[in-house]
Motif scaffolding. Structure first.
Motif: not given
Length: 463
Positions: A173-185
């Motif tokens: 992860x880059x410093x300070x970033x938020x990652x959005x990951x799709x669920x279910x698959x």
């Protein structure tokens, strides 16, 4: 660092997405976000996942998809417009993505359905990442493929491969970033879409919590806690503050809808706590699910669940217990029809096999009955379709030797006769079979015992 997952009702509209974003940015430790597809906005509404299933059927039958495309993308457009992003190109990209899927070829119809069913989460994660950037937050969409999530099994009932966890742990992860990951698959080794079974986004969150070795997995839904019984069964039931992993598994199996019984296995193996919380009331403490050593119970019974999704096959034959290999022969018949059983309580002349109803159809039941008659030659064989299982669960059950007797007394007071009683060696759960039409009465009767605190019992040893 925390993994935080939002269910479909938490992301059903722009207003709900704003609540979710407020929760994410309120805690700098919330760096990994798992999202579901938009759920129902109101009673009578349709989930995006259900619309995608209709779209998959239409594609399979070479029908006109334009109306369904518009309805599906309209849900994302409404969210986009809530954040004043109507001029954004994100919706045109989502439409292009959906249409590309419609014109692809797939190894099988199951692969086609998996690909379309995955898009509710996939498109929502892309949109929410874009919304967060629009609001000035450092957010990035991350596809499961980038995380190294590879699955095996069938396209619509996939299982994460063990080597995926090491790859997830290496993701930077880059410093300070938020990652959005799709669920279910995730994807199989050939790069095809594959979806998890029930509670798929919960499974994704659990997998990422283990892979990233986080401190806490927060699961946001539309309830403020897990309750001792369902609020639809008893008004204003007691909230459960803490649950052990194995209590949660037992209750989920018997019908608790917050988690299914498989979703938290990755965090169980890693010893990571799970906090179930409410998107609409984020300051409420919710329910913490944790290892047994970290949980101190205050009630004799933690929770009671009922599930009427079972059917039972009853066999009677004198001296049945004396015949070596009889159970093996029955299991071979079940294997022949690709049917698994849930429980098999027995006596000296009797044996009952309990199945989940979704495991069987009428033709299988008829064929299995014929084969068992020919192979086992029972004196009596009978199916019971009105069969429900009541699960009484609590780590505190083994501290009171009279508790099961008291449960039976409560059922007797309501004139409920159990058709089966089964308790495992761990003594944290007791399974009681009852007629389906008395299942809720049984839960209500036993619930009165669940409100009793351990401290009030001289024999109880608080842990």
């Amino acid at each position: 660092m925390k993994v935080i997952k939002f269910g479909g009702s938490s992301l059903a509209s722009g207003e709900q997405v704003q609540k979710a974003i407020n929760i994410i940015v309120a805690d700098p430790a919330r760096r990994i976000v798992v999202v579901s597809a938009p759920g129902k906005r109101h009673k009578g509404d349709v989930k995006v996942t259900d619309l995608l299933e209709q779209l998959a059927k239409t594609v399979q039958n070479s029908g006109d998809t334009s109306a369904l495309e518009d309805e599906i993308l309209g849900r994302y457009q409404a969210i986009s417009e809530y954040f004043s992003m109507s001029g954004s190109d994100v919706l045109s990209k989502l439409r292009e993505h959906l249409q590309n899927l419609e014109h692809q070829s797939y190894p099988s119809s199951e692969h086609l359905f998996a690909a379309f069913m995955a898009q509710g989460e996939n498109m929502n994660a892309r949109l929410i990442a874009r919304v967060m950037r629009h609001l000035g937050y450092r957010a990035r969409f991350v596809d499961p493929k980038e995380l190294g999530m590879v699955v095996s099994g069938s396209p619509r009932s996939a299982e994460i491969r063990e080597d995926s966890y090491e790859r997830i742990g290496k993701f930077q992860l880059e410093p300070g970033e938020i990652i959005i990951v799709p669920g279910f698959f995730a994807y199989d080794e050939d790069g095809n879409y594959a979806t998890f079974a029930r509670g798929g986004s919960d499974i994704t969150g659990s997998i990422l919590a283990r892979g990233f070795d986080v401190d806490l997995y927060e699961n946001f839904t539309d309830v403020s806690a897990i309750y001792a019984v369902g609020p639809d069964v008893v008004p204003h039931p007691r909230a459960i503050n803490t649950l052990t992993y194995r209590e949660m598994r037992e209750l989920s199996y018997a019908g608790f809808s917050v988690f299914n019984d498989e979703a938290i296995i990755p965090v169980i193996r890693a010893g990571i706590r799970v906090n179930v919380k409410n998107t609409n009331d984020p300051d409420a403490p919710g329910t913490m699910i944790a290892p047994t050593k970290d949980v101190k119970h205050h009630h004799l019974i933690t929770g009671i669940a009922a599930n009427d999704g079972f059917t039972a096959l009853y066999l009677h034959r004198y001296l049945l217990n004396k015949e070596v290999g009889l159970t093996l022969r029955i299991l071979q018949i079940l294997y022949k029809y690709n049917v698994s059983y849930e429980h098999m309580p027995s006596g000296i002349d009797d044996l009952t096999i309990i199945f989940a109803k979704d495991q069987l159809n009428a033709s299988q039941m008829s064929a299995m009955t014929d084969d068992i008659k020919a192979e086992i030659k029972p004196d009596r064989i009978e199916w019971f379709d009105d069969f429900a299982i009541i699960m009484v669960v609590g780590e505190g059950l083994y501290t009171r030797n009279d508790l099961i007797a008291r449960v039976m007394d409560k059922l007797a007071e309501q004139d409920i006769a159990p058709t089966m009683i089964n308790q495992g060696a761990s003594r944290i759960s007791t399974m009681i079979g009852v007629d389906s039409d008395r299942a809720l009465d049984a839960v209500r009767a036993i619930y009165t015992l669940s409100c009793e605190k351990k401290e009030a019992q001289s024999e109880g040893a608080a842990r």
